[in-house]
Motif scaffolding. Structure first.
Motif, PDB file in Angstrom:
ATOM      1  N   LEU A 327       0.837  -1.187   0.000  1.00 40.72           N
ATOM      2  CA  LEU A 327       0.000   0.000   0.000  1.00 40.72           C
ATOM      3  C   LEU A 327       0.881   1.249   0.000  1.00 40.72           C
ATOM      4  N   VAL A 328       0.413   2.304  -0.662  1.00 40.78           N
ATOM      5  CA  VAL A 328       1.129   3.574  -0.671  1.00 40.78           C
ATOM      6  C   VAL A 328       0.798   4.323   0.615  1.00 40.78           C
ATOM      7  N   PRO A 329       1.807   4.758   1.405  1.00 40.09           N
ATOM      8  CA  PRO A 329       1.512   5.469   2.660  1.00 40.09           C
ATOM      9  C   PRO A 329       0.746   6.769   2.403  1.00 40.09           C
ATOM     10  N   GLN A 341      -4.323   3.118  -1.895  1.00 39.93           N
ATOM     11  CA  GLN A 341      -3.674   2.886  -3.183  1.00 39.93           C
ATOM     12  C   GLN A 341      -2.838   1.621  -3.073  1.00 39.93           C
ATOM     13  N   ASP A 342      -3.066   0.690  -3.984  1.00 37.20           N
ATOM     14  CA  ASP A 342      -2.364  -0.601  -3.994  1.00 37.20           C
ATOM     15  C   ASP A 342      -1.411  -0.659  -5.175  1.00 37.20           C
ATOM     16  N   ILE A 343      -0.199  -1.157  -4.927  1.00 33.78           N
ATOM     17  CA  ILE A 343       0.793  -1.359  -5.988  1.00 33.78           C
ATOM     18  C   ILE A 343       1.236  -2.819  -5.970  1.00 33.78           C
ATOM     19  N   THR A 344       1.339  -3.410  -7.150  1.00 35.31           N
ATOM     20  CA  THR A 344       1.893  -4.751  -7.309  1.00 35.31           C
ATOM     21  C   THR A 344       3.018  -4.685  -8.324  1.00 35.31           C
ATOM     22  N   ASN A 345       4.204  -5.109  -7.912  1.00 38.06           N
ATOM     23  CA  ASN A 345       5.366  -5.183  -8.810  1.00 38.06           C
ATOM     24  C   ASN A 345       5.799  -6.642  -8.938  1.00 38.06           C
ATOM     25  N   LEU A 377      -0.891   0.036 -10.391  1.00 35.57           N
ATOM     26  CA  LEU A 377      -1.318   0.916  -9.318  1.00 35.57           C
ATOM     27  C   LEU A 377      -2.827   1.104  -9.427  1.00 35.57           C
ATOM     28  N   THR A 378      -3.547   0.888  -8.326  1.00 32.73           N
ATOM     29  CA  THR A 378      -4.986   1.116  -8.296  1.00 32.73           C
ATOM     30  C   THR A 378      -5.335   1.977  -7.086  1.00 32.73           C
ATOM     31  N   SER A 379      -6.382   2.800  -7.225  1.00 31.79           N
ATOM     32  CA  SER A 379      -6.840   3.671  -6.138  1.00 31.79           C
ATOM     33  C   SER A 379      -8.313   3.416  -5.872  1.00 31.79           C
ATOM     34  N   GLN A 390      -2.827   2.639 -12.928  1.00 32.16           N
ATOM     35  CA  GLN A 390      -1.753   2.514 -13.914  1.00 32.16           C
ATOM     36  C   GLN A 390      -1.398   1.046 -14.094  1.00 32.16           C
ATOM     37  N   ASP A 391      -1.019   0.702 -15.327  1.00 27.11           N
ATOM     38  CA  ASP A 391      -0.525  -0.635 -15.656  1.00 27.11           C
ATOM     39  C   ASP A 391       0.620  -0.443 -16.634  1.00 27.11           C
TER      40      ASP A 391
END
Length: 778
Positions: A327-329, A341-345, A377-379, A390-391
């Motif tokens: 998660l983005v702080p 906001q979630d990020i997956t790398n 990235l999803t919000s 974003q993808d």
């Protein structure tokens, strides 16, 4: 036009490769082939040890029953080789590794009562007498004893301890003031994309045997990203049979981690497999003390197969997959709104490597890899001031061929490589709070694009040794073909002189560098579609940076125990690289300024081993000044109004003037060790954008604002005191059990890494935290 460029480039590559066949060069790592027998010629299987204090390298081994052993991936330098077998006199001698061409050592052991023991001290390996630039090595002991308060930073924390390197927020490494120009070389595979925690999964430190860190005197085989090179070598020295390890750890911020590995070696075949994972409630560096929404989870595995078809031929195949979700702080206002906001790398890599020794002085190798990397990235609908998704990602193909040789006083190498990468990016946003944007800003907005990145290169290099003089020279050709089409020739030269009577090495080097822009979100920043976002938009293609690096320094040993490294350096850039953020989306993209100059001094006193003590003390002074106008990137509204005419100078975002670090390790008894470490930084630049004190307190809190000198526009100095301890609980043959504990930031000091930095935002370092783990091997 493009086909004509490729045709010309093919001719250049062919010419350079053919020239390599007849010239007389070097590589960063070689190998040693050992064969041991007695006076009658019968095979002896002794235990042995290889030590190089300059490389922080120490490896114990046992030869096979036929008296043979191959030590792979040895960093260039001088090694003490020692052999011990029951009934025979102990034997030791110095071995030099200077070329990728394997070195052979045939040893005859004498009977103990007849042959006197020859003793060679490790002090003879303390200074590498053939080096032409500053190199800092990190050995296996330091890697195994590293515990990070925040998972995913084990290796980068060790790099950050080296002179000239420093962290910004979220574990982003900056070597000598460079942004986005760190290159990892993982078992010979160059990784030029951003591998900081926010952009890519971390490497598993349990797989790593040693690292070398370079910031000058780069061999010509290295290109594209040359702020600093981090050479990572995984362990390949597995004994016969089935062996493995398992470790589990945990600590502050609800952190838990674990990893396991198995290896099997039989005859000429070696198999290995490993897996690791972690969970934490503090993955990135938050912008506020409360550490809102900062969870992270990661997992990955690797597998490899290696076969020696003969003493001359080896094949290695490796597959690696890693993924991190976090998660983005949030800032205070985003927390109140309920933003998530979630990020997956994710990253999957397959690599193949083949080497063939053509003769005792000629060595050929081929390697290739395929890599699939993605970032999403999803919000949620409560996000503010924008809802963004974003993808992006790429599929990278990499091929390489090298020919190395040794002749007379020369160790030479020539080769060619190329990257072929289809890149895709998709971005969408919807503005929630229009009061924070210029009138007329478009919402919603959607972007999608894809493009091929093609980057061929070729090089020749030579290292000449004669007496106490050393000269390294190389020439590299690069072509960049992503957003713009550019090519460059890059000469490199280094000279050193060793003074035996003073145990002193004096060196100087010059590197011409051609640094390609960061790939992350470059299509977004370069697309004509972005012109529609705001009424006033400036969009300039981001071109490669060109730079001239200068370094001079000395290395000296004292008392056979201490090593002093001192360097002065200067870097002059055109199209200096940095990054910026698109609106308030959190999506960063590369930009460039007209020029920059970064200069400084570095000093380190290291004690690899002195009785029960080891450690280091280092200090770096650095000043970095950038200057406009803007030469590349995307700028909107007020930011776009005068960037083409603003030639003012400014402190680069990595401009920390004074940095000091120290660590002392004490071997209390054979199985127990203790360590203390400290770090000090004078603080990075801050940019409040004209906001008043009360506004800043409302956004970040009084405690954080108090750590900023608003008059000087600098973050106040940071300091951290750390302590660690470890114990070996059990050890019998190949089986052992160990435990370790570390406390970071013992004084619980509030350290602000960045504050409203021009391009890096705000980030707070971790408070006092405890980490512990246990490790079992068999």
């Amino acid at each position: 036009m493009f086909s004509k460029q490729i045709f010309s480039l093919t001719g250049i590559l062919a010419l350079l490769f053919l020239c390599g066949l007849s010239t007389a060069a070097q590589r960063a790592r070689g190998e040693l082939h050992i064969e041991v027998h007695d006076a009658q010629g019968a095979a002896v299987a002794p235990a042995g040890e290889l030590v190089s204090e300059a490389n922080q390298f120490r490896r114990a081994f046992v030869t096979a029953t036929d008296g043979r052993y191959i030590a792979q991936d040895l960093p260039f330098g001088v090694y003490r080789l020692s052999l011990h077998a029951e009934g025979f006199a102990a034997w030791s001698n110095l071995i030099e590794i200077r070329s990728e061409v394997p070195v052979s050592a045939s040893v005859t052991l004498g009977v103990a009562p007849v042959t006197a023991q020859v003793e060679v001290n490790d002090s003879a390996t303390l200074v590498d007498q053939s080096r032409t630039g500053a190199i800092y090595s990190v050995g296996q002991q330091a890697i195994e004893e590293q515990l990070s308060a925040q998972p995913g930073r084990g290796l980068s924390n060790l790099v950050n301890e080296q002179p000239g390197w420093l962290y910004e927020g979220n574990g982003v490494l900056h070597p000598r003031g460079s942004e986005y120009d760190v290159q990892y070389v993982f078992d010979g595979l160059p990784l030029t994309q951003n591998h900081s925690p926010a952009f890519a999964p971390a490497f598993d430190a349990d797989d790593v045997e040693s690292m070398r860190v370079l910031t000058a005197s780069f061999p010509a085989e290295y290109g594209r990203k040359l702020g600093g090179i981090i050479e990572v070598t995984t362990s390949k020295d597995a004994p016969s049979g089935l062996h493995g390890l398992f470790d589990a750890g945990g600590g502050s911020f609800a952190t838990v981690s674990g990893s396991a590995a198995l290896s099997y070696m039989s005859g000429k075949n070696r198999f290995s497999v490993s897996g690791d994972g972690f969970h934490t409630d503090r993955y990135l560096d938050p912008p506020v003390l409360e550490n809102f929404t900062n969870r992270g989870n990661a997992g990955g595995f690797s597998a490899s197969y290696e076969r020696d078809f003969s003493d001359r031929d080896r094949l290695r195949i490796t597959v690696i997959h890693n993924e991190v979700r976090f998660l983005v702080p949030n800032e205070l206002v985003q927390r109140v709104a309920g933003q998530r906001q979630d990020i997956t790398n994710g990253e999957t890599t397959g690599q193949i490597y083949f080497q063939h020794a053509i003769s005792p002085s000629l060595f050929l190798s081929f390697s290739g890899s395929a890599r699939d990397a993605s970032a999403t990235l999803t919000s949620n609908p409560s996000s503010t001031p924008v809802i963004v998704s974003q993808d992006r990602g790429y599929r990278e193909g990499y091929v390489r061929g090298d020919l190395a040789g040794h002749r007379g006083h020369h160790d030479w190498k020539a080769g060619a490589d190329s990257i072929f990468s289809p890149v895709h990016e998709a971005l969408q946003y919807t503005i929630k709070d229009f009061t924070l944007f210029d009138p007329g800003t478009k919402s919603p907005f959607a972007f999608a694009d894809s493009k091929w990145d093609i980057e061929p290169a070729a090089y020749v290099q030579d290292q000449w040794h004669r007496g106490n003089w050393n000269v390294s020279a190389g020439l590299r050709f690069d072509h960049y073909g992503f957003v713009v089409q550019e090519s460059a020739w890059s000469p490199r030269v280094g000279v050193s002189r060793y003074v035996p009577s003073l145990n002193l090495l004096v060196h100087a080097s010059y590197d011409r560098v051609f640094q390609t822009p960061a790939m992350e979100n470059l299509l977004v920043a370069s697309s004509p579609l972005l012109v529609a976002i705001e009424p006033v938009v400036l969009r300039l293609p981001v071109r490669p940076a060109r730079g001239n690096y200068y370094e001079a320094g000395v290395t000296k040993s004292f008392l056979g125990k201490l090593r002093l490294e001192g360097n002065v350096f200067r870097r002059d850039f055109h199209n200096y690289s940095d990054d910026d953020v698109l609106l308030d989306t959190g999506v960063s993209f590369p930009i460039a300024f007209a020029k920059a100059r970064i200069a400084g001094e570095e000093v380190q006193v290291a004690v690899p081993r002195w009785g029960r003590f080891s450690g280091y003390l280092s200090y770096a002074n650095q000043s970095g000044i950038g200057q406009g106008p803007i030469t590349g990137g995307l700028f909107l509204g007020d930011n776009a109004a005068n960037v083409l005419t603003d030639t003012s100078k400014f402190a680069v975002s990595q401009d920390q003037r004074n940095t000091a670090r120290a660590r002392v390790r004490f071997q209390a008894e054979r199985r127990v060790w203790l360590a203390m470490g400290a770090q000090y930084g004078s603080g990075l630049p801050a940019d409040t954008g004209g906001a008043d004190f009360n506004t800043l307190v409302g956004e970040f809190g009084a405690a954080i604002v108090s750590r900023v000198n608003l008059l000087r526009a600098r973050v106040r100095p940071n300091f951290s005191l750390d302590a660690a301890a470890g114990a070996e609980l059990f050890h019998k043959e190949q089986r052992s059990a160990e435990m370790q504990i570390q406390v970071a930031n013992l004084t619980d000091r509030l350290n602000v890494l960045n504050f409203e930095s021009l391009f890096s935002g705000t980030a707070v370092a971790a408070p006092r935290s405890v980490s512990a783990r246990v490790k079992f091997t068999f």
